[in-house]
Structures are given as C-alpha cells and as structure tokens.
Design a protein around this motif. Structure first.
Motif, PDB file in Angstrom:
ATOM      1  N   VAL A  51      85.328  -5.395 -20.752  1.00  0.00           N
ATOM      2  CA  VAL A  51      85.360  -4.571 -21.676  1.00  0.00           C
ATOM      3  C   VAL A  51      86.216  -4.966 -22.786  1.00  0.00           C
ATOM      4  CG1 VAL A  51      86.384  -2.372 -22.434  1.00  0.00           C
ATOM      5  CG2 VAL A  51      85.687  -2.555 -19.899  1.00  0.00           C
ATOM      6  N   LEU A  52      85.458  -4.890 -23.999  1.00  0.00           N
ATOM      7  CA  LEU A  52      86.089  -5.615 -25.208  1.00  0.00           C
ATOM      8  C   LEU A  52      86.419  -4.539 -26.278  1.00  0.00           C
ATOM      9  CD1 LEU A  52      87.181  -7.771 -27.316  1.00  0.00           C
ATOM     10  CD2 LEU A  52      85.039  -8.133 -27.696  1.00  0.00           C
ATOM     11  N   THR A  53      87.777  -4.146 -26.724  1.00  0.00           N
ATOM     12  CA  THR A  53      87.776  -3.316 -27.851  1.00  0.00           C
ATOM     13  C   THR A  53      88.159  -4.191 -29.069  1.00  0.00           C
ATOM     14  OG1 THR A  53      88.410  -1.593 -26.469  1.00  0.00           O
ATOM     15  CG2 THR A  53      89.127  -1.325 -28.573  1.00  0.00           C
ATOM     16  N   VAL A  54      87.554  -4.206 -30.192  1.00  0.00           N
ATOM     17  CA  VAL A  54      88.150  -4.572 -31.452  1.00  0.00           C
ATOM     18  C   VAL A  54      88.738  -3.705 -31.927  1.00  0.00           C
ATOM     19  CG1 VAL A  54      87.392  -5.745 -33.491  1.00  0.00           C
ATOM     20  CG2 VAL A  54      85.975  -6.051 -31.274  1.00  0.00           C
ATOM     21  N   GLY A  55      89.963  -3.649 -32.236  1.00  0.00           N
ATOM     22  CA  GLY A  55      90.842  -2.562 -32.985  1.00  0.00           C
ATOM     23  C   GLY A  55      90.604  -2.484 -34.358  1.00  0.00           C
ATOM     24  N   PRO A  56      91.074  -1.247 -35.087  1.00  0.00           N
ATOM     25  CA  PRO A  56      90.853  -1.266 -36.279  1.00  0.00           C
ATOM     26  C   PRO A  56      91.264  -2.567 -37.388  1.00  0.00           C
ATOM     27  CG  PRO A  56      92.248   0.876 -35.379  1.00  0.00           C
ATOM     28  CD  PRO A  56      92.068  -0.244 -34.715  1.00  0.00           C
ATOM     29  N   ASP A  57      92.313  -3.176 -36.898  1.00  0.00           N
ATOM     30  CA  ASP A  57      92.686  -4.173 -37.707  1.00  0.00           C
ATOM     31  C   ASP A  57      91.919  -5.850 -36.982  1.00  0.00           C
ATOM     32  OD1 ASP A  57      94.162  -2.811 -39.419  1.00  0.00           O
ATOM     33  OD2 ASP A  57      95.842  -3.067 -37.950  1.00  0.00           O
ATOM     34  N   GLY A  58      91.288  -5.587 -36.117  1.00  0.00           N
ATOM     35  CA  GLY A  58      90.671  -6.684 -35.420  1.00  0.00           C
ATOM     36  C   GLY A  58      89.366  -7.283 -36.074  1.00  0.00           C
ATOM     37  N   LEU A  68      81.271  -3.441 -21.719  1.00  0.00           N
ATOM     38  CA  LEU A  68      81.348  -2.658 -22.692  1.00  0.00           C
ATOM     39  C   LEU A  68      82.119  -3.107 -23.963  1.00  0.00           C
ATOM     40  CD1 LEU A  68      82.785   0.378 -20.557  1.00  0.00           C
ATOM     41  CD2 LEU A  68      80.454   0.126 -21.259  1.00  0.00           C
ATOM     42  N   VAL A  69      81.647  -2.725 -25.168  1.00  0.00           N
ATOM     43  CA  VAL A  69      82.026  -3.275 -26.292  1.00  0.00           C
ATOM     44  C   VAL A  69      82.368  -1.949 -27.099  1.00  0.00           C
ATOM     45  CG1 VAL A  69      81.886  -4.581 -28.320  1.00  0.00           C
ATOM     46  CG2 VAL A  69      81.022  -5.450 -26.226  1.00  0.00           C
ATOM     47  N   ASP A  70      83.644  -1.926 -27.673  1.00  0.00           N
ATOM     48  CA  ASP A  70      84.191  -0.672 -28.542  1.00  0.00           C
ATOM     49  C   ASP A  70      84.484  -1.431 -29.928  1.00  0.00           C
ATOM     50  OD1 ASP A  70      84.578   1.924 -29.200  1.00  0.00           O
ATOM     51  OD2 ASP A  70      86.416   2.030 -28.226  1.00  0.00           O
ATOM     52  N   VAL A  71      84.066  -1.078 -30.879  1.00  0.00           N
ATOM     53  CA  VAL A  71      84.323  -1.600 -32.212  1.00  0.00           C
ATOM     54  C   VAL A  71      84.731  -0.805 -33.302  1.00  0.00           C
ATOM     55  CG1 VAL A  71      83.634  -3.004 -34.117  1.00  0.00           C
ATOM     56  CG2 VAL A  71      82.522  -3.405 -31.989  1.00  0.00           C
ATOM     57  N   LEU A  72      86.217  -0.792 -33.433  1.00  0.00           N
ATOM     58  CA  LEU A  72      86.791   0.019 -34.689  1.00  0.00           C
ATOM     59  C   LEU A  72      86.899  -0.959 -35.967  1.00  0.00           C
ATOM     60  CD1 LEU A  72      88.059   0.864 -31.720  1.00  0.00           C
ATOM     61  CD2 LEU A  72      88.908   2.685 -33.237  1.00  0.00           C
ATOM     62  N   GLY A  73      86.890  -2.395 -35.986  1.00  0.00           N
ATOM     63  CA  GLY A  73      87.365  -3.198 -36.668  1.00  0.00           C
ATOM     64  C   GLY A  73      86.088  -4.041 -37.364  1.00  0.00           C
ATOM     65  N   ARG A  87      82.403   2.643 -33.864  1.00  0.00           N
ATOM     66  CA  ARG A  87      83.305   3.961 -34.265  1.00  0.00           C
ATOM     67  C   ARG A  87      83.223   3.994 -35.932  1.00  0.00           C
ATOM     68  NH1 ARG A  87      84.344   6.575 -29.804  1.00  0.00           N
ATOM     69  NH2 ARG A  87      84.871   5.165 -28.048  1.00  0.00           N
ATOM     70  N   GLN A  88      83.605   5.075 -36.330  1.00  0.00           N
ATOM     71  CA  GLN A  88      83.468   5.414 -37.706  1.00  0.00           C
ATOM     72  C   GLN A  88      84.352   4.279 -38.818  1.00  0.00           C
ATOM     73  OE1 GLN A  88      85.797   8.900 -38.818  1.00  0.00           O
ATOM     74  NE2 GLN A  88      84.814   9.194 -40.768  1.00  0.00           N
ATOM     75  N   SER A  89      85.215   3.453 -38.094  1.00  0.00           N
ATOM     76  CA  SER A  89      85.690   2.478 -39.303  1.00  0.00           C
ATOM     77  C   SER A  89      85.020   1.245 -38.911  1.00  0.00           C
ATOM     78  CB  SER A  89      87.374   2.389 -38.861  1.00  0.00           C
ATOM     79  OG  SER A  89      87.510   1.900 -37.434  1.00  0.00           O
ATOM     80  N   ALA A  90      83.925   1.040 -38.032  1.00  0.00           N
ATOM     81  CA  ALA A  90      83.522  -0.391 -37.731  1.00  0.00           C
ATOM     82  C   ALA A  90      82.649  -0.701 -38.932  1.00  0.00           C
ATOM     83  CB  ALA A  90      82.820  -0.107 -36.429  1.00  0.00           C
TER      84      ALA A  90
END
Length: 153
Positions: A51-58, A68-73, A87-90
């Motif tokens: 699982v990889l989550t790219v945070g909002p500042d990532g 699974l990949v979840d992108v916020l950044g 995500r909305q900020s991706a």
C-alpha cells in the motif's frame, strides 16, 4: 468516541506496519517495503509496497508498483497497481495500469490509463479440422477421388 470514517483514513493506516517518509526527507533511488508506505517527502526513483499513500505534501517522480495506491499529493511517472485512488488534492502526470480507478472531483489528471490484459484461460485450444477420412485410410481405399476437377485432355 470520535473516529474517522473508513473513507477519510488512508489505506496505509488500516494495514498494520506503516513506514512514514517525513516531509523533510528527500530520497533518490529505490524505496521498497512489503508493508505500507506513507510518503510526505520527496522521492525521485522507484517505489514498491503493498500500500502506498502519497500525502498532500508528498512528491513522487518515477515508477510505482504497489497493490493499493492512494494519491493526495503529486505523482509523475508510471504506476502499476491493483487499485488507484486520486483524491481531490491529487496532481497526477502518469501512465497508469490498474484494473480499478477512483478519481475524486478536483483531482488534476494527465496521462494514460489502461487495464492489464486478462489472464489466459486454461481451456485447451480446439483441435484443427482434419479430413473426413478415418485415420489410417487413404482416399483411394475409401473410393473418394482426391484429384482436382480439371478438364480431361
């Protein structure tokens, strides 16, 4: 008493062991984990995780291979995964290969999306058509004429 709903939590937070790459971290090279990774810093290279989550500042630039990949950044590069959520900020500039894709309103997307080819079925191919002559017999033995229809000279 107060808890986040399932949709508000990152997938990494629900999978046990999580490696967190802090916002002040800059990595050039390969980052791999059998568990989950949360990226809040910057990686230029390759990342592999369940699982990889790219945070909002990532900020990820390079190749990603994960379950699974979840992108916020920000992500730029190639992604191969079983499920991708933007995500909305991706902000994404990528060629993606994934059977599942979720894009929230507001995400900025540029690139190509494709599904992996389905696995070949285990059914055997049909046997090629053979002549109607039973095996072991020739056309002359069965009385069939195997010559072409040509005018007699």
């Amino acid at each position: 008493m107060f808890s986040k709903s399932q949709d508000e939590r990152s997938p990494a937070a629900t999978r046990g062991q999580v490696s967190v790459l802090a916002s002040d971290l800059i990595i050039t090279g390969v980052v791999a984990s059998e568990g989950s990774i949360e990226l809040h810093g910057q990686v230029d290279g390759e990342m592999a995780a369940s699982v990889l989550t790219v945070g909002p500042d990532g900020h990820m630039k390079g190749r990603i291979q994960a379950g699974l990949v979840d992108v916020l950044g920000y992500v730029e590069g190639a992604i191969t995964c079983s499920a991708l959520t933007l995500r909305q900020s991706a902000r994404l500039k990528s060629d993606v290969q994934s059977p599942r894709l979720i894009i929230e309103s507001g995400a900025e997307v540029e690139g190509r999306f494709s599904r992996p080819a389905p696995a070949a079925t285990a059914e055997p191919a049909p046997a090629p058509q053979t002549s109607a002559i039973p095996s072991g017999e020739t056309a002359q033995e069965t009385g069939e004429d195997d010559s072409l229809d040509t005018p007699a000279e």
